[in-house]
Design a protein around this motif. Structure first.
Motif, short mmCIF file in Angstrom:
data_model
loop_
_atom_site.label_atom_id
_atom_site.label_comp_id
_atom_site.label_asym_id
_atom_site.label_seq_id
_atom_site.Cartn_x
_atom_site.Cartn_y
_atom_site.Cartn_z
N ILE A 270 5.37 2.99 -11.81
CA ILE A 270 6.43 2.04 -11.47
C ILE A 270 7.36 2.63 -10.42
CG2 ILE A 270 6.35 0.69 -13.57
CD1 ILE A 270 8.47 2.38 -14.77
N VAL A 271 6.81 3.50 -9.58
CA VAL A 271 7.53 4.00 -8.43
C VAL A 271 6.91 3.40 -7.17
CG1 VAL A 271 8.23 6.16 -9.53
CG2 VAL A 271 6.04 6.05 -8.34
N SER A 272 7.67 3.36 -6.11
CA SER A 272 7.19 2.72 -4.88
C SER A 272 6.10 3.55 -4.23
CB SER A 272 8.35 2.55 -3.89
OG SER A 272 9.34 1.72 -4.43
N SER A 273 5.09 2.87 -3.74
CA SER A 273 4.10 3.55 -2.93
C SER A 273 4.71 3.84 -1.56
CB SER A 273 2.85 2.68 -2.77
OG SER A 273 3.19 1.44 -2.17
N GLU A 274 4.20 4.84 -0.88
CA GLU A 274 4.79 5.22 0.41
C GLU A 274 3.71 5.71 1.37
OE1 GLU A 274 8.37 8.08 2.20
OE2 GLU A 274 8.00 7.94 0.04
N HIS A 275 3.85 5.28 2.61
CA HIS A 275 2.96 5.75 3.68
C HIS A 275 3.84 5.99 4.91
CE1 HIS A 275 -0.89 6.32 5.69
NE2 HIS A 275 -0.40 5.61 6.70
N SER A 276 4.47 7.15 4.94
CA SER A 276 5.42 7.47 5.99
C SER A 276 4.87 8.57 6.89
CB SER A 276 6.75 7.94 5.38
OG SER A 276 7.29 6.94 4.54
N THR A 277 5.31 8.55 8.11
CA THR A 277 4.91 9.58 9.06
C THR A 277 6.05 9.79 10.06
OG1 THR A 277 3.29 10.23 10.74
CG2 THR A 277 3.76 7.88 10.55
N GLY A 278 6.32 11.05 10.38
CA GLY A 278 7.40 11.34 11.32
C GLY A 278 8.73 10.83 10.79
N GLU A 279 9.45 10.11 11.64
CA GLU A 279 10.75 9.54 11.25
C GLU A 279 10.62 8.16 10.65
OE1 GLU A 279 13.24 9.64 14.64
OE2 GLU A 279 13.31 11.84 14.77
N LYS A 280 9.41 7.65 10.60
CA LYS A 280 9.20 6.29 10.11
C LYS A 280 8.90 6.32 8.61
CE LYS A 280 6.39 2.15 10.79
NZ LYS A 280 5.24 1.56 11.52
N GLU A 281 9.69 5.59 7.84
CA GLU A 281 9.47 5.47 6.40
C GLU A 281 8.90 4.08 6.09
OE1 GLU A 281 12.84 6.33 4.05
OE2 GLU A 281 13.04 8.41 4.75
N ASN A 282 7.81 4.08 5.38
CA ASN A 282 7.16 2.81 5.03
C ASN A 282 6.85 2.83 3.54
OD1 ASN A 282 5.86 0.38 5.04
ND2 ASN A 282 3.98 1.15 5.96
N ARG A 283 7.68 2.14 2.76
CA ARG A 283 7.49 2.08 1.32
C ARG A 283 7.04 0.68 0.91
NH1 ARG A 283 12.74 5.47 -0.99
NH2 ARG A 283 12.17 7.47 0.00
N GLY A 284 6.06 0.66 0.03
CA GLY A 284 5.49 -0.61 -0.40
C GLY A 284 5.78 -0.92 -1.86
N GLU A 285 4.88 -1.66 -2.48
CA GLU A 285 5.04 -2.04 -3.87
C GLU A 285 4.82 -0.83 -4.78
OE1 GLU A 285 2.45 -5.24 -4.68
OE2 GLU A 285 3.63 -6.71 -3.56
N ILE A 286 4.97 -1.05 -6.07
CA ILE A 286 4.77 0.04 -7.03
C ILE A 286 3.31 0.50 -6.99
CG2 ILE A 286 6.64 -0.66 -8.55
CD1 ILE A 286 4.60 -2.09 -10.29
N THR A 287 3.08 1.73 -7.39
CA THR A 287 1.74 2.32 -7.28
C THR A 287 0.76 1.74 -8.29
OG1 THR A 287 2.35 4.13 -8.77
CG2 THR A 287 2.70 4.46 -6.41
N ARG A 288 1.27 1.28 -9.44
CA ARG A 288 0.42 0.68 -10.48
C ARG A 288 -0.64 1.64 -11.03
NH1 ARG A 288 1.69 -3.75 -7.27
NH2 ARG A 288 2.51 -5.52 -8.45
N CYS A 289 -0.36 2.91 -11.03
CA CYS A 289 -1.27 3.85 -11.67
C CYS A 289 -0.88 4.00 -13.14
CB CYS A 289 -1.23 5.20 -10.97
SG CYS A 289 0.36 6.05 -11.07
N GLY A 290 -1.72 4.60 -13.94
CA GLY A 290 -1.39 4.79 -15.34
C GLY A 290 -1.81 3.61 -16.21
N ASP A 291 -1.18 3.49 -17.35
CA ASP A 291 -1.54 2.50 -18.37
C ASP A 291 -1.00 1.12 -18.00
OD1 ASP A 291 -1.97 1.01 -20.67
OD2 ASP A 291 -1.52 2.67 -22.01
#
Length: 349
Positions: A270-291
């Motif tokens: 229930i934490v945000s997924s993230e795909h960031s590089t350099g100075e750019k931050e790109n956060r998406g929906e929750i990771t949905r891993c686990g139970d």
């Protein structure tokens, strides 16, 4: 490189031999690797005794560490190795490093990959729960199975009535006692009556089984002081009842091993997924891993907590504006984050 394992650090240089085990129902492929790069591969029965006999014969006086993937064979192999004073790392299959473009998979190659990754400090150990929490997981999983089958039976009954053009007895489509009585006497053809009665029997069976499982969960938790204390702590939180509390305790284990609520949020995805590089931050929906089942239960708990707790309600209302088309996804994600934030503050105190 170091690996976090059962509250301490696994340091590869403290060991001489690394054993990767690819375990199935009746046998296991074993690869032994050392720091010099030499390897030995063999296949043997899924038993600890022949494995340790081989280790004592060929690696006498050397420090040996074992690793295998978590799976349907459970933690019996881990327990036996630890009981005999050996180090054993249990890893999640998704966390084992894999080469891009890999197209060949065999038990021997998988065991070699585990041995090499263990030697390189690339594996991340999962938490192996004690017997008390494993038994509670069995009860929680059994109840969830019956609840899913109960829901499926209800849907099959409604689908049958819809197919036959028969209205459901309750206009609000609620499964009240009156609606069930009317379903048992609903006028229909002989074959439809036979199928409907069979579905009603299945519905009744899973309802009773889920009730028995819930009762057993309560009794099991009350009989163990550690579980009872954890349950009582969780029940003090708004929105948390017996079902969610017992599932949380079963999955999270000993609360003394939890450092903060952020660990819980990460474990449940229930934490945000993230795909960031350099100075750019790109956060998406929750990771949905686990139970996923526990995560869905937390959604319902979060809605109740938002209604009862003014601070959480204000946190939810401060959420970012979103399009109406994405409102459901936004509410789902925010509710989960409310739950995670509340657990964070509660466990920190």
């Amino acid at each position: 490189m170091t690996i976090q394992i059962e509250g301490r650090r696994f340091i590869p240089r403290e060991y001489d031999v690394f054993a990767g085990l690819d375990v199935d129902k009746k046998s296991m492929s074993v690869t032994f690797a050392d720091h010099a790069g030499s390897q030995r591969a063999l296949r043997m029965a899924h038993e600890v005794t022949p494995l340790l006999n081989y280790v004592r014969k060929h690696f006498a006086g050397q420090r040996v560490a074992f690793a295998y993937e978590a799976g349907p064979t459970g933690f019996g192999l881990h327990d036996e190795l630890v009981r005999r004073a050996y180090t054993c790392v249990v890893v999640a299959p998704s966390k084992v490093p894999r080469a891009p473009g890999e197209r060949v998979k065999t038990n021997r190659l998988d065991s070699r990959k585990l041995a090499e990754s263990l030697r390189g400090g690339q594996l991340h150990s999962i938490h192996v729960p004690s017997g008390v929490y494993r038994n509670l997981r069995h009860l929680v999983q059994m109840r969830d199975t019956h609840v899913r089958q109960l829901t499926s039976s209800k849907l099959r009954i409604k689908s049958l009535l819809l197919y036959e053009g028969i209205a459901f007895p309750d206009p609000h489509e609620k499964w009240s006692a009156r609606a069930l009585r009317e379903l048992q006497t609903l006028p229909c053809s002989e074959t439809v009556r036979f199928k409907l009665d069979d579905l009603l029997d299945t519905l009744h069976f899973h309802f009773q089984a889920a009730a028995r499982a819930t009762k057993q969960i309560r009794q099991y938790c009350l009989d163990d002081p550690e579980l009872q204390q954890s349950i009582e702590m969780l029940l003090s939180l708004p929105g948390i009842g017996w079902i969610v509390a017992s599932h949380l305790v079963a999955r999270l284990g000993n609360p003394q091993e939890i450092k903060n609520g952020r660990q819980i949020a990460g474990f449940l995805g229930i934490v945000s997924s993230e795909h960031s590089t350099g100075e750019k931050e790109n956060r998406g929906e929750i990771t949905r891993c686990g139970d996923s089942r526990l995560r869905n239960k937390l959604i319902q708990s979060a809605w109740t907590a938002i209604k009862k707790d003014p601070e959480l309600r204000e946190f939810y209302r401060r959420g970012p504006q979103t399009d109406k088309s994405d409102l459901c996804s936004f509410e789902r994600t925010t509710a989960l984050r409310c739950a995670a934030g509340y657990f964070d503050s509660s466990f920190d105190h």
